[in-house]
Design an enzyme around this catalytic site. Structure first.
Site, PDB file in Angstrom:
ATOM      1  N   GLY A 231       0.984  11.220   4.616  1.00  0.00           N
ATOM      2  CA  GLY A 231      -0.161  11.521   5.461  1.00  0.00           C
ATOM      3  C   GLY A 231      -1.484  10.997   4.950  1.00  0.00           C
ATOM      4  CG  LEU A 232      -2.797   7.663   5.923  1.00  0.00           C
ATOM      5  CD1 LEU A 232      -3.621   7.406   7.181  1.00  0.00           C
ATOM      6  CD2 LEU A 232      -2.566   6.360   5.174  1.00  0.00           C
TER       7      LEU A 232
ATOM      8  N   GLY B 121      12.580   0.825   2.279  1.00  0.00           N
ATOM      9  CA  GLY B 121      13.631   0.522   1.322  1.00  0.00           C
ATOM     10  C   GLY B 121      14.593  -0.530   1.848  1.00  0.00           C
TER      11      GLY B 121
ATOM     12  CB  CYS C  63      -3.370   6.026  11.257  1.00  0.00           C
ATOM     13  SG  CYS C  63      -3.020   5.457   9.602  1.00  0.00           S
TER      14      CYS C  63
ATOM     15  CB  THR D  45       7.626   3.214   7.326  1.00  0.00           C
ATOM     16  OG1 THR D  45       6.538   3.923   7.939  1.00  0.00           O
ATOM     17  CG2 THR D  45       7.352   3.014   5.856  1.00  0.00           C
TER      18      THR D  45
ATOM     19  CB  THR E 160      10.680   1.500  -1.340  1.00  0.00           C
ATOM     20  OG1 THR E 160      10.057   1.831  -0.091  1.00  0.00           O
ATOM     21  CG2 THR E 160      11.524   2.673  -1.784  1.00  0.00           C
TER      22      THR E 160
ATOM     23  CB  SER F  74      -0.890  -0.003   1.247  1.00  0.00           C
ATOM     24  OG  SER F  74      -1.587   1.211   1.372  1.00  0.00           O
TER      25      SER F  74
ATOM     26  N   GLY G 164      11.725  -3.538   2.153  1.00  0.00           N
ATOM     27  CA  GLY G 164      12.976  -3.498   1.407  1.00  0.00           C
ATOM     28  C   GLY G 164      13.160  -4.572   0.354  1.00  0.00           C
TER      29      GLY G 164
END
Length: 301
Positions: A72-73, A217, A130, A193, A266, A21, A244
Site C-alpha cells: 500500500g505504498l 516473481g 494506484c 504486478t 522480487t 521500485s 520475474g
C-alpha cells in the site's frame, strides 16, 4: 568487453540493469551486499506527496514461484525523501530514479515539482496503477484516457526523463502505452504486478488483509515478456522490461523481446546481490557470443 550502455530518453545508463521500485528500498539498504555503482540505475520505493502508513498486516504472502503483496505504498512522503534520503544516495555512483505515486493528478504533479529541486534525480517513474479516489477507486492505468491525463500533467511539470509504469491488468496494454507516448512520455516500464489472491484453507480466510494483491516473481515472467514484445512493436519510445527476472538469461529474454533496459524486483528478496550478478551474466553472454554492443540483440525477436 561488450558495450552495455543504453539510453532511456536523455537518461544515460552504464548498463541495462536496474532495480524495481518497492523491492530495493532506497538502495542504501543493499550497499553492504553489492556495489551500487555497478548497476545501470536504482528505482527507489514509491513516493507520494504525503506520508502513507500502507495497508494493514498481513500484506505479503508467498505463492508458488512468486509472491503477493499489498503493502500500500508505505512511505514518509516526498519532503522526507528530499531532506533525509536524497543526501544519502545522491552520490551512490548510479542513476537514482524515483517512483512517483498519487491518488489524484495534482498529487503526482506535487511530487514531481518537489523532486525537480533535486539535481541528481534525472528521471521519475510514474506509477499509474494506484487508486484514483476522485474516480471511484478506478486506477489511472486501466484506461488510455486516465493514463494520458497523468502523463500530460507530468510532462508539463517535469522537464527530465519521464518513465510511465504500466499496469498489466488491462485488455490491451499497447493502447495505454501509445496514449502516454502521445502525451510526451520518454519511456514506459512494464509490467507492474498482476492482480491475484490466495486463501489460507486452514483459517478459511484470505492470506492478505486486502483480500487481493499484486502477484510478482518468476510465475509472471512469460506474461511480462509477451507484453514487452507487444508494446515494443507498438511504440517508438524505449521500453523497460520487468517481471520475474532472476538471472541474466531472464533479462536477455526481455532485451531480445524489445526492452532497452530491465528491472529486477522480487529476486532481490532472495539474493540482495542478484542485480549485480545479472550485469555480469549479461556481459559473459555477450563475450561468449562475440557481441560487441548490447544493442545488437535488443528487439532481435
Amino acid at each position: 568487453m561488450a558495450r552495455l550502455n543504453v539510453n532511456i530518453g536523455s537518461l544515460q545508463l552504464k548498463n541495462p540493469v536496474m532495480t524495481a521500485s518497492g523491492t530495493f528500498g532506497y538502495g542504501s539498504e543493499f550497499a553492504d551486499f553489492m556495489d551500487l555503482s555497478s548497476l545501470g540505475g536504482i528505482v527507489v520505493k514509491g513516493t507520494t506527496l504525503h506520508a502513507r502508513e500502507g495497508n494493514d498486516y498481513p500484506r505479503m504472502a508467498e505463492t508458488p514461484s512468486g509472491m503477493l503483496n499489498a503493502v500500500g505504498l508505505q512511505n514518509k512522503g516526498v519532503n522526507y525523501f528530499a531532506e533525509k534520503i536524497y543526501p544519502q544516495i545522491k552520490d551512490c555512483g548510479t542513476e537514482v530514479i524515483v517512483n512517483v505515486s498519487g491518488a489524484t493528478v495534482s498529487d503526482y504533479v506535487g511530487v514531481a515539482e518537489r523532486l525537480r529541486e533535486l539535481d541528481r534525480i534525472r528521471a521519475i517513474e510514474v506509477n499509474i496503477s494506484c487508486p484514483n479516489v476522485k474516480q471511484g477507486g478506478m486506477a489511472f492505468g486501466t484506461t488510455a484516457k486516465g493514463a494520458a491525463s497523468v502523463a500530460a500533467a507530468l510532462r508539463r511539470a517535469w522537464d527530465r526523463t519521464l518513465i510511465v509504469k504500466l499496469s498489466p491488468n488491462v485488455t490491451d496494454i499497447t493502447e495505454i502505452a501509445r496514449a502516454v507516448e502521445d502525451e510526451g512520455a520518454d519511456s514506459v516500464s512494464l509490467i507492474n504486478t498482476l492482480m491475484g489472491m490466495a486463501i489460507d484453507v486452514e483459517r478459511r480466510r484470505p492470506c492478505l488483509s486486502t483480500i487481493t494483491g499484486g502477484l510478482s516473481g518468476p510465475a509472471v515472467r512469460p506474461i511480462a515478456v509477451r507484453m514487452v514484445w507487444q508494446v515494443a512493436k507498438a511504440v517508438k519510445i524505449p521500453v523497460i522490461g520487468l517481471g520475474g527476472i532472476t538471472c541474466g538469461r531472464d533479462a536477455l529474454e526481455f532485451l531480445m523481446a524489445g526492452a532497452t533496459a530491465v528491472q529486477v524486483g522480487t529476486a532481490n528478496f532472495l539474493d540482495p546481490a542478484v542485480s549485480a550478478k545479472i550485469v555480469n551474466e549479461i556481459q559473459d553472454y555477450c563475450t561468449r557470443n562475440k557481441i560487441a554492443d548490447i544493442r545488437e540483440i535488443i528487439g532481435i525477436i
